[in-house]
Design an enzyme around this catalytic site. Sequence first.
Site, PDB file in Angstrom:
ATOM      1  CG  HIS A  43      17.960  20.386 -28.839  1.00  0.00           C
ATOM      2  ND1 HIS A  43      18.328  21.537 -28.600  1.00  0.00           N
ATOM      3  CD2 HIS A  43      19.093  19.613 -29.501  1.00  0.00           C
ATOM      4  CE1 HIS A  43      19.691  21.840 -29.172  1.00  0.00           C
ATOM      5  NE2 HIS A  43      20.086  20.596 -29.655  1.00  0.00           N
ATOM      6  CG  HIS A 129      24.599  16.181 -24.628  1.00  0.00           C
ATOM      7  ND1 HIS A 129      25.284  15.506 -25.760  1.00  0.00           N
ATOM      8  CD2 HIS A 129      24.687  17.434 -24.548  1.00  0.00           C
ATOM      9  CE1 HIS A 129      25.812  16.712 -26.479  1.00  0.00           C
ATOM     10  NE2 HIS A 129      25.456  17.774 -25.756  1.00  0.00           N
TER      11      HIS A 129
END
Length: 184
Positions: A43, A129
Amino acid sequence: MEGHHYFFALLLPQHIKSYLHEKCEQIKMEFPFKKWVHHEDYHITLAFLGHAQEEQLEKADMYVKDVLSHSEGFELALHKLGVFGRQDSPRIFWANTKESQQLTDIRKLVYDSCTKAGFKLDPRHFAPHITLARNWEGKDRFSLEALKPFALEEIIFTAKHVVLYETHLNKTPKYVIKKTYLLC
């Protein structure tokens, strides 16, 4: 609820999770990190809440639902692999996406909603990220140069959902979706 952490995140489409999982399977043999993240847990974190009382979560849910009701889905593109921490012995191994103003805007809406609900959030600059692995355990020094043969394809995908995750440290995968917010 005690002992659980909560966070808002951008949900990745299944084909992106699968692609990153395949990439990690290729990389694992040459890059010994202590813990590889389960692919269903991939995620992009928007706001880490930590422990939370039900009332505070309900406020954050209400505010996030309201601000995201006017937000649209948007395209992102996988970009590159990298690390956080010492370059020779990194703490986090990640994949990221190309810079996106829409992602930054969605993050701001979610972040501001959570602070409005009373959460004390990390004030550091947003560095979107996807964590793939943690804690380098190699006998040799880590080298970003050695990652070049594993470069990511620039896969474009549509971000359509923000989710509220609850962390279950004793499960695999360890993140459970508590709420989903559709970006129309």
